[in-house]
Design an enzyme around this catalytic site. Structure first.
Site, PDB file in Angstrom:
ATOM      1  N   PRO A   4       0.826  -1.209   0.000  1.00  0.00           N
ATOM      2  CG  PRO A   4      -0.821  -1.582   1.603  1.00  0.00           C
ATOM      3  CD  PRO A   4       0.495  -2.108   1.118  1.00  0.00           C
ATOM      4  CD  GLU A   5       2.008   3.573  -4.605  1.00  0.00           C
ATOM      5  OE1 GLU A   5       2.318   4.774  -4.729  1.00  0.00           O
ATOM      6  OE2 GLU A   5       1.971   2.789  -5.568  1.00  0.00           O
TER       7      GLU A   5
ATOM      8  CE  LYS B 200       5.430   2.876  -0.036  1.00  0.00           C
ATOM      9  NZ  LYS B 200       6.133   1.876  -0.857  1.00  0.00           N
TER      10      LYS B 200
ATOM     11  NE  ARG C 112      14.361   4.326  10.915  1.00  0.00           N
ATOM     12  CZ  ARG C 112      13.862   4.007  12.112  1.00  0.00           C
ATOM     13  NH1 ARG C 112      14.482   4.419  13.210  1.00  0.00           N
ATOM     14  NH2 ARG C 112      12.771   3.270  12.217  1.00  0.00           N
TER      15      ARG C 112
ATOM     16  CG  ASN D 206       6.090  -0.323  -9.043  1.00  0.00           C
ATOM     17  OD1 ASN D 206       7.038   0.351  -9.439  1.00  0.00           O
ATOM     18  ND2 ASN D 206       5.769  -1.479  -9.596  1.00  0.00           N
TER      19      ASN D 206
ATOM     20  NE  ARG E 185       6.894  -3.927  -6.380  1.00  0.00           N
ATOM     21  CZ  ARG E 185       5.935  -3.274  -5.703  1.00  0.00           C
ATOM     22  NH1 ARG E 185       6.259  -2.577  -4.621  1.00  0.00           N
ATOM     23  NH2 ARG E 185       4.687  -3.309  -6.103  1.00  0.00           N
TER      24      ARG E 185
END
Length: 268
Positions: free
Chosen positions: A2-3, A52, A119, A160, A256
């Site tokens: 999931p984005e 995410k 991060r 992606n 990907r």
């Protein structure tokens, strides 16, 4: 995986159900049982997302935080029992949410939440995001912009689909090195993400085609795909480009499948 728009939508939906409550927290699967017991019955302090990552706050001052990363196979369902025992179950009255198969489900402190976010690169869905931070990392890198957009330390929440689509929409060659990308091109990519991703949150799907390229405008069949949404290049390999008719290409980049149109995407 999931984005970012999916995690933001989940945070909104969780807040809509559990705001103002003291939900029951359990771990039917058992792997999160000890941490669930510490949070059970605590006031709901709010859900939030960054890239995410999903964060669920509990306690009067959000002293306890459940950190969730869905990873490749994780899912969070509302009022819909999962086929297998859930890692995490949140319930109040007749409503519940169940988490299954996450990459991460951990009880952390607010300080640890800050460390996780530190991060990550800027998140286009957040009002306080600074695209300059991402640009400083991009223009110093010899990696391709297609690779850099998948690096969560550069920009958070992009996966992606958005990677392929924003590069196509801005006619950018995906193999252009970050160090050779024009600043104006980066700002165009960022602006596009800032416009597209809130629509993904609202509609709970990714649509990237402009009005003149919708099925209705072009007289074509709607896209049929498990991911839903009308797109230009994502998972359309070997099909004709909706703009120029050239064959859509694909190549593995950063593990990907990248999709692009060699004719439309020449800009560096």
């Amino acid at each position: 995986m999931p984005e970012g728009h999916t995690l933001r939508r989940l945070a909104q939906d969780l807040n809509a159900v559990f705001a103002g409550t003291r939900p029951r927290i359990s771990s039917p699967q058992g792997r999160f049982a000890d941490s669930a017991a510490l949070v059970d019955g605590q006031p709901w302090a709010g859900a939030d997302s960054y890239g995410k990552h999903l964060f669920l706050g509990f306690g009067d001052r959000s002293e306890l935080v459940i950190h969730i990363h869905l990873g490749l196979i994780g899912s969070l369902r509302f009022d819909q029992p999962l086929a297998a025992p859930a890692r995490l179950r949140i319930e109040v009255d007749e409503h519940f949410a169940e988490l299954r198969g996450p990459q991460t489900c951990a009880l952390i402190t607010p300080a640890e939440l800050v460390a996780v976010v530190a991060r990550l690169g800027p998140d286009p869905l957040r009002a306080d995001a600074d695209p300059e931070i991402a640009w400083q990392r991009i223009h110093r890198s010899g990696k391709s912009i297609a690779a850099l957009l998948m690096d969560q330390s550069v920009i958070a929440g992009i996966g992606n689909v958005y990677r392929a689509e924003v590069l196509f929409r801005n006619r950018i060659n995906p193999f252009t090195a970050g160090s050779r990308l024009k600043r104006t091109s980066w700002l165009a990519i960022w602006s596009d993400l800032v416009q597209l991703m809130p629509l993904g949150v609202r509609d709970n799907r990714i649509d990237t085609v402009r009005p003149e390229h919708t099925p209705e405008a072009m007289g074509r069949d709607p896209r049929v795909d498990d991911h839903g949404g009308e797109v230009y290049v994502y998972r359309r390999n070997d099909l004709p480009c909706l703009v120029c008719g050239s064959r859509i290409r694909t190549k593995v980049v950063e593990g990907r499948n990248l999709f692009w149109c060699g004719n439309c995407q020449r800009r560096s």
